[in-house]
Design an enzyme around this catalytic site. Structure first.
Site, short mmCIF file in Angstrom:
data_model
loop_
_atom_site.label_atom_id
_atom_site.label_comp_id
_atom_site.label_asym_id
_atom_site.label_seq_id
_atom_site.Cartn_x
_atom_site.Cartn_y
_atom_site.Cartn_z
N THR A 55 -32.91 7.20 -43.31
CA THR A 55 -34.10 7.25 -42.47
C THR A 55 -33.91 6.53 -41.14
O THR A 55 -34.79 6.59 -40.28
CB THR A 55 -35.30 6.62 -43.22
OG1 THR A 55 -34.95 5.27 -43.62
CG2 THR A 55 -35.65 7.43 -44.45
N THR A 72 -28.38 2.76 -41.46
CA THR A 72 -28.87 1.38 -41.53
C THR A 72 -30.21 1.23 -42.25
O THR A 72 -30.68 0.10 -42.42
CB THR A 72 -28.98 0.79 -40.11
OG1 THR A 72 -29.73 1.69 -39.26
CG2 THR A 72 -27.60 0.59 -39.51
N SER A 73 -30.82 2.31 -42.67
CA SER A 73 -32.00 2.22 -43.54
C SER A 73 -32.14 3.54 -44.28
O SER A 73 -31.76 4.59 -43.76
CB SER A 73 -33.28 1.92 -42.73
OG SER A 73 -34.35 1.58 -43.60
N SER A 74 -32.67 3.48 -45.48
CA SER A 74 -32.73 4.70 -46.29
C SER A 74 -33.78 4.60 -47.38
O SER A 74 -34.34 3.53 -47.63
CB SER A 74 -31.37 4.98 -46.94
OG SER A 74 -31.09 4.01 -47.94
#
Length: 377
Positions: A55, A72-74
């Protein structure tokens, strides 16, 4: 597997409510953007699939539909979330600290299961935290979301009964243990620098302030920002097109299949990281198709390169340089592993001592590995 005590929460908190309009599901082809506006059928397909979904790229500096350089974000794949919750073993009224809010989905699930007043979640990225708050509010949930560095926990709401960490960890911060009640549980993906693999570990806090427990299933998570690997390349160690002066040459009979695995979940990768600390590895193929493996030291200029001969495995060429013989260490780790019957993740455990040392053990806490203190390189 979804346990009965979590079924109501999962039915009350569908994952799609926490996914952005544009997202990058993990597929066999890599990461391809899916847009709710331009491809609603594809978006819904992946929103309901058991896959991790990126994400954010490059700490929010990425723009456009192509994937960025670093995820770096999920949103974690649902089965991974199920596994972590099963290890967490919550109880009615348990107070939980989550490290790594991400999309907010896990915080919502915890709130649905335990009551939002019992859930505190910390997210280091301000934009990610704001998006999670909005998604949570839209879904009707209001656990406390703190924007800050999760390494420090959330001392103002301590002590906690459970701590859930949804980012890869290499060194367990003392603050997490100090903020957990004796008998409390911490569940996190923990790993070494050698590989991106992070098997889940369940630590129980002891009365003396130490914590320990066994590993379980293998997993792969994005790491805490402060514990990411330093990026290395071949030219950092072997800058030219010829082998440096002093390169040590030899042969190995260890097949490529024993030390390289494309899935990222191989047990030996985990074991190699434990027994060969301060080392990272990469593998691929030469232009002619020869399978290759490179090893790099993180705290010194040691390196090794192996060119596997598929027709004559005993003649695979090895080149090494620097103060350590990294390939020899890998071979020694493989011998250790095979002589003990190729033990799996579940036969290893981790203890964090009162003074913060991390000791990895084999089968019993008293049986420390030959190189049991795993520190950042």
């Amino acid at each position: 597997m979804l346990t009965p005590d979590w079924r109501v929460a999962f039915e009350a908190v569908p994952r799609h409510l926490f996914l952005p309009e544009v997202m990058w599901p993990s597929t066999e082809e890599g990461h391809t953007a899916v847009s709710m506006i331009h491809d609603p059928d594809g978006w819904w397909h992946w929103a309901n699939a058991d896959v991790p979904i990126v994400t954010q790229w490059d700490d929010g500096h990425h723009t456009g539909l192509d994937h960025g350089a670093m995820a770096t974000s999920s949103s974690s794949m649902p089965t991974a979330v199920f596994s972590m919750f099963a290890e967490l073993l919550v109880f009615e009224g348990a107070k939980v600290l989550e490290i790594g809010t991400g999309t907010g989905w896990c915080a919502a699930l915890l709130a649905a299961r335990l009551g939002e007043e019992n859930v505190v979640s910390v997210e280091i990225d301000g934009e990610v935290a704001d998006a999670a708050r909005k998604a949570l509010a839209a879904a009707g949930w209001h656990p406390e979301i703190i924007t800050g560095d999760g390494l420090f926990g959330a001392p103002e709401r301590a002590p906690y009964d459970r701590v859930l960490v949804t980012a890869g960890v290499r060194e367990v911060p003392r603050a997490w243990i100090d903020q957990t009640r004796p008998g409390g549980v911490l569940v996190m993906p923990w790993g070494t620098h050698y590989t991106g693999q992070n098997p889940l570990v369940r630590l129980v806090v002891n009365d003396d302030g130490s914590a320990g427990g066994r590993f379980s299933s293998a997993a792969r998570f994005m790491h805490l920002r402060s514990q990411r690997d330093r990026r290395v390349t071949r030219t950092d160690y072997v800058p030219g097109d010829v082998w440096p002066e002093g390169t040590r040459r030899s042969f190995t009979g260890l097949p490529a299949t024993e030390v390289m695995d494309d899935s990222g979940y191989a047990v030996f990768d985990f074991v190699a990281g434990l027994l060969v600390p301060g080392c990272v590895h990469a593998h691929g193929r030469t232009r002619s198709g020869t399978r290759t493996m490179w090893l790099y030291g993180l705290s010194d200029p040691s390196w090794a390169a192996v060119f596997f001969d598929g027709e004559y495995p005993s003649e695979s060429r090895v080149f090494q340089g620097g103060p350590r013989d990294l390939w020899d260490e890998i071979e020694a780790a493989h011998r250790w592993w095979t002589e003990r019957g190729r033990p799996r993740h579940e036969e290893f455990g981790l203890t964090v001592t009162v003074d913060g040392r991390q000791e990895v053990w084999f089968r019993e806490p008293s049986v420390l590995l030959p190189r049991s203190e795993v520190r950042a390189g």
